[in-house]
Structure formats: structure tokens, C-alpha cells
Design an enzyme around this catalytic site. Structure first.
Site, mmCIF file in Angstrom:
data_model
loop_
_atom_site.group_PDB
_atom_site.id
_atom_site.type_symbol
_atom_site.label_atom_id
_atom_site.label_comp_id
_atom_site.label_asym_id
_atom_site.label_seq_id
_atom_site.Cartn_x
_atom_site.Cartn_y
_atom_site.Cartn_z
ATOM 1 N N PHE A 166 54.654 24.649 50.530
ATOM 2 C CA PHE A 166 53.981 23.857 49.501
ATOM 3 C C PHE A 166 52.633 23.408 50.027
ATOM 4 C CE2 PHE A 166 57.674 23.948 47.015
ATOM 5 C CZ PHE A 166 57.440 23.309 45.803
ATOM 6 N N ASN A 222 53.827 8.971 54.195
ATOM 7 C CA ASN A 222 53.004 9.422 53.071
ATOM 8 C C ASN A 222 53.702 9.084 51.764
ATOM 9 O OD1 ASN A 222 54.800 11.807 52.401
ATOM 10 N ND2 ASN A 222 54.205 12.311 54.506
ATOM 11 N N LYS A 273 50.103 30.834 57.853
ATOM 12 C CA LYS A 273 51.463 30.448 58.229
ATOM 13 C C LYS A 273 52.504 31.502 57.857
ATOM 14 C CE LYS A 273 50.020 25.704 58.220
ATOM 15 N NZ LYS A 273 50.357 24.286 58.065
ATOM 16 N N LYS A 308 46.476 28.769 53.596
ATOM 17 C CA LYS A 308 47.712 28.307 54.229
ATOM 18 C C LYS A 308 48.767 29.400 54.220
ATOM 19 C CE LYS A 308 50.876 24.342 54.127
ATOM 20 N NZ LYS A 308 51.158 23.034 53.463
ATOM 21 N N LYS A 314 57.853 -5.125 68.697
ATOM 22 C CA LYS A 314 56.801 -5.296 67.692
ATOM 23 C C LYS A 314 55.464 -5.603 68.361
ATOM 24 C CE LYS A 314 55.409 -8.182 63.800
ATOM 25 N NZ LYS A 314 55.764 -9.352 62.970
ATOM 26 N N ASP A 328 51.174 15.161 59.881
ATOM 27 C CA ASP A 328 50.409 16.042 60.767
ATOM 28 C C ASP A 328 50.220 15.420 62.147
ATOM 29 O OD1 ASP A 328 50.031 18.040 58.829
ATOM 30 O OD2 ASP A 328 48.383 16.904 57.943
#
Length: 404
Positions: free
Chosen positions: A325, A212, A343, A339, A291, A281
Site C-alpha cells: 500500500f 501514525n 520493493k 515503490k 518517564k 519509518d
């Protein structure tokens, strides 16, 4: 707050140098002893006599003009400073500082300084956004140099944009806030703080992976802030765009599974854990050992869910204070509250990464902090270091009660 403080003011050659007169006057009236060092270019805009009259101190500009044979001026000035403030800070002095160049009185003194350094940049908008200047500012920020972001408006060159040095009143307020922070008790002394940062990497094959846009900058800013508050900091870092802060314990990881194992290793005796990393995730169901060769018009990649580290910690926490976060692209408040509850976090820090200046890879952020009762504080757009200080201040006060 400024009474008895020694401030070394560097004045460089930009039109904003005229504001140095008001800056010296205001700092002096608040009880600070102000020593001024001017560059040769600065003296084209304002005279030494003006700043000498306002500061009631000798003004320095020549490295070789040593009036006291028993001392070396630039070393004495560097040693005496409680804070070094360069205002205006031109692209030239920023470049010198970033690259360790010492070719005049100010740049030489800056290399000898061990006190905190604060810059108030001032230049043309195109100069301010030039990649070389941005890289130099980033380098200085990573070394702990504090920035007073320039304002937007009509510049001396006729352009309208960002690059105008902040007004003396604002700069003085920033200096006062700095010393106020310095006066605070080390609220996290004796506490172990674990911070995760960066983006995890999930391998597809030896040359490809899923990741990300997280740069690690927010996590690194939090680590610096926690260290300043006296904490014993462990930084668990995945892929990052910048090097981690020096003098901290750093554990390097790659995948979500790696990060989970590293966090578990620190969790039992942790007081505060801040999970600022962007953890994947999902991961490829299988990782190819060689490869994968191109074949056909399409390729199907099966993904499986990774372990939810934050949720796992939330279920197992006892005395630990847990901060998560939530990086969103809309409805940040709704998702953050959900969230936090799911959590079992103590605090959640939310930001909309689609907003200008608040996304990945930049040096600024705009965040809101929530607890189980709702919004704790919404912070305006500011540097990630400033946002980190505010988040850690909230966490330190909340955790102090939780950990007693």
C-alpha cells in the site's frame, strides 16, 4: 441473478418509504420472492395493501398477529431469507440494530436473522452525521452489515445534503451485485492470505510513543473480503481504532520490529501477503526505561531507521504474491509506481490520504491499483469493504496464475 432468491424487505418510517413500492416491484419482476415487514411508522407513509399487491405476499407489521399456529412468523421469515434489506433504514432502526433492541416485528426478526443484511439509510443530513448515528453505523459495519450509502440532494426537511435514500434502481443493482459475488467460486479456497493492519507504535518512554493515524479499517476490510473468498486468513494487527473481525486468526503486535517478526513467522507458507499496515519509518534510537521529565525549552530526540518490511519481503519472495500500500499526500501515482518497482511488489494500492473521504480513520476510500505495466484499475470513492472486495478480486485472479 435474483430468480428464486428470497429477500426480506424492512420498511421503516421515513418519507423515503414511498420508494419501497418501486423497490418491491423491481425486485419481484426480476424473479425474487419479497417478504415485507413494515414498522408502525412506515404505515403512516405507505399502506400494507400497496406492498402486498406488488409483492403478492402477505405483509407483516405486528409481532403478535400470528395467523398460522404451527409456526412463529418472525423466525420463519428470518430462516427463509437469502438477504435482508432495510430500505429506508431510519436512525431509529439503525440504533435498535446496533444495540440489540427488539420491540417490534422488524427489530425482532432482525435479531433472529442469520442471512446477510443490507441497509439503505435515509434521514436528515444532521441526523446522518450525528456521532450516535455514526457510531451505530460503524458498529453494524464491523458486524458485517452492508451499507448502501445515501445520496446527496434536496431532502424532505428542506435541507440539501447527504441523507437521501438511494434510488430503487441503484439499490436493486447493489442487490444483484451482492448475489453475483455470492455466486462466485471461492477463488481463494485453500490459499493462505496474510494481511497487516493498523499503525505501529515506537516507544520513547513508558508513557510516550511515535505512531501514525492508521485506524486499521482498510486492513480489516481486506481480511473480511479474503475470508469471504475462502482464504485461510492471518491478520497481523498493530494499534487500531476498531476491533478486528471475529472468527479470524489475529496476531497482535506493537512496534515495526514486532510486526517484522510476526510477518516472517507466516511468510514461508504464505500464498498472498497484503501489507496494509502503516509501519513507522523511524524509531527512537534509545527507549527510556522511566518517564522522561520536562527540562528546558527544547528536547532533541534521535531517530533511527526501522527495517523496511515490504522491501525485505520483496527481495526474499519466491512463489508468494506480494501486495503493498502507498498512502500519499500528492503525486500518488508516481510514488506508487516507484515503490512497486523498488520493493518488488506484484501489486501496489495507492491512495491520496489528503483527499476527502480517502484518509485515515474514515469508512470510505478512493484507491488505484498498479502493477509493473501501470494502472490496473482506479476505483471511485466507496466503502472500504467494497474497495477491499475489488482489490481481492484482482489479487485472486492475478495470484491464481502466479501460484499455479
Amino acid at each position: 441473478m435474483l430468480h428464486g432468491k428470497t429477500i426480506l424487505l424492512g420498511v421503516t418510517g421515513g418519507i423515503a418509504a414511498y420508494k419501497a413500492a418501486a423497490l418491491v416491484s423491481k425486485l419481484t419482476r426480476k424473479g425474487a420472492k419479497v417478504h415485507v415487514i413494515m414498522t408502525a411508522s412506515a404505515k403512516e407513509f405507505i399502506t400494507e395493501l400497496t406492498l402486498q399487491s406488488l409483492s403478492k405476499q402477505r405483509v407483516f407489521s405486528d409481532t403478535f398477529q400470528e395467523r398460522d399456529p404451527s409456526s412463529v412468523s418472525h423466525i420463519d421469515l428470518a430462516d427463509a431469507a437469502d438477504l435482508v434489506l432495510v430500505a429506508p433504514a431510519t436512525a431509529n432502526i439503525i440504533g435498535k440494530m446496533a444495540n440489540g433492541i427488539a420491540d417490534d416485528m422488524l427489530s425482532t426478526t432482525l435479531l433472529a436473522v442469520t442471512a446477510p443484511v443490507m441497509l439503505a439509510p435515509a434521514m436528515n443530513v444532521h441526523m446522518y452525521t450525528h456521532p450516535a448515528v455514526r457510531d451505530n453505523l460503524r458498529t453494524l459495519a464491523e458486524r458485517g452489515v452492508r451499507m448502501i450509502e445515501p445520496g446527496e440532494g434536496l431532502l424532505a426537511c428542506g435541507y440539501v445534503g447527504k441523507g437521501r435514500m438511494e434510488e430503487p434502481e441503484t439499490i436493486v443493482a447493489c442487490v444483484e451485485a451482492f448475489f453475483a459475488q455470492q455466486e462466485k467460486e471461492k477463488t481463494l479456497a485453500g490459499r493462505k492470505v496474510v494481511i497487516t493492519a493498523g499503525g505501529t507504535v515506537e516507544r520513547i518512554d513508558p508513557v510516550r510513543y511515535i505512531t501514525n493515524d492508521s485506524s486499521g479499517k482498510m486492513g480489516f476490510a481486506l481480511a473480511r473480503a479474503a475470508s469471504r473468498l475462502g482464504a485461510e486468513v492471518t491478520l497481523i494487527a498493530a494499534k487500531t481504532d476498531v476491533p478486528p473481525p471475529p472468527d479470524l486468526k489475529v496476531v497482535r503486535v506493537q512496534s515495526a520490529a514486532d510486526m517484522y517478526e510476526a510477518v516472517l513467522g507466516e511468510w514461508a507458507d504464505c500464498d498472498i501477503l497484503i501489507k496494509a499496515a502503516a509501519v513507522a519509518d523511524y524509531r527512537p534510537a534509545e527507549r527510556a526505561e522511566t518517564k522522561i521529565k520536562k527540562a528546558g525549552e527544547r528536547m532533541t530526540l534521535e531517530l533511527v531507521k526501522t527495517i523496511d518490511i515490504l522491501e525485505t519481503l520483496g527481495r526474499s519472495k519466491t512463489t508468494q504474491f506480494l501486495i503493498g500500500f502507498a498512502a500519499e499526500t500528492g503525486n500518488a501515482e508516481e510514488y506508487a509506481k516507484d515503490k512497486l518497482a523498488r520493493k518488488n511488489c506484484d501489486l501496489i494500492v495507492a491512495n491520496d490520504v489528503a483527499e476527502p473521504g480517502a484518509g485515515f480513520g474514515v469508512d470510505t476510500n478512493r484507491v488505484s491499483v498498479y502493477d509493473r505495466n501501470g494502472l490496473v484499475e482506479s476505483l471511485p470513492l466507496m466503502s472500504k469493504d467494497d474497495a477491499a472486495e475489488r482489490i481481492l478480486d484482482i489479487a485472486a485472479r492475478r495470484a491464481a496464475g502466479a501460484l499455479l
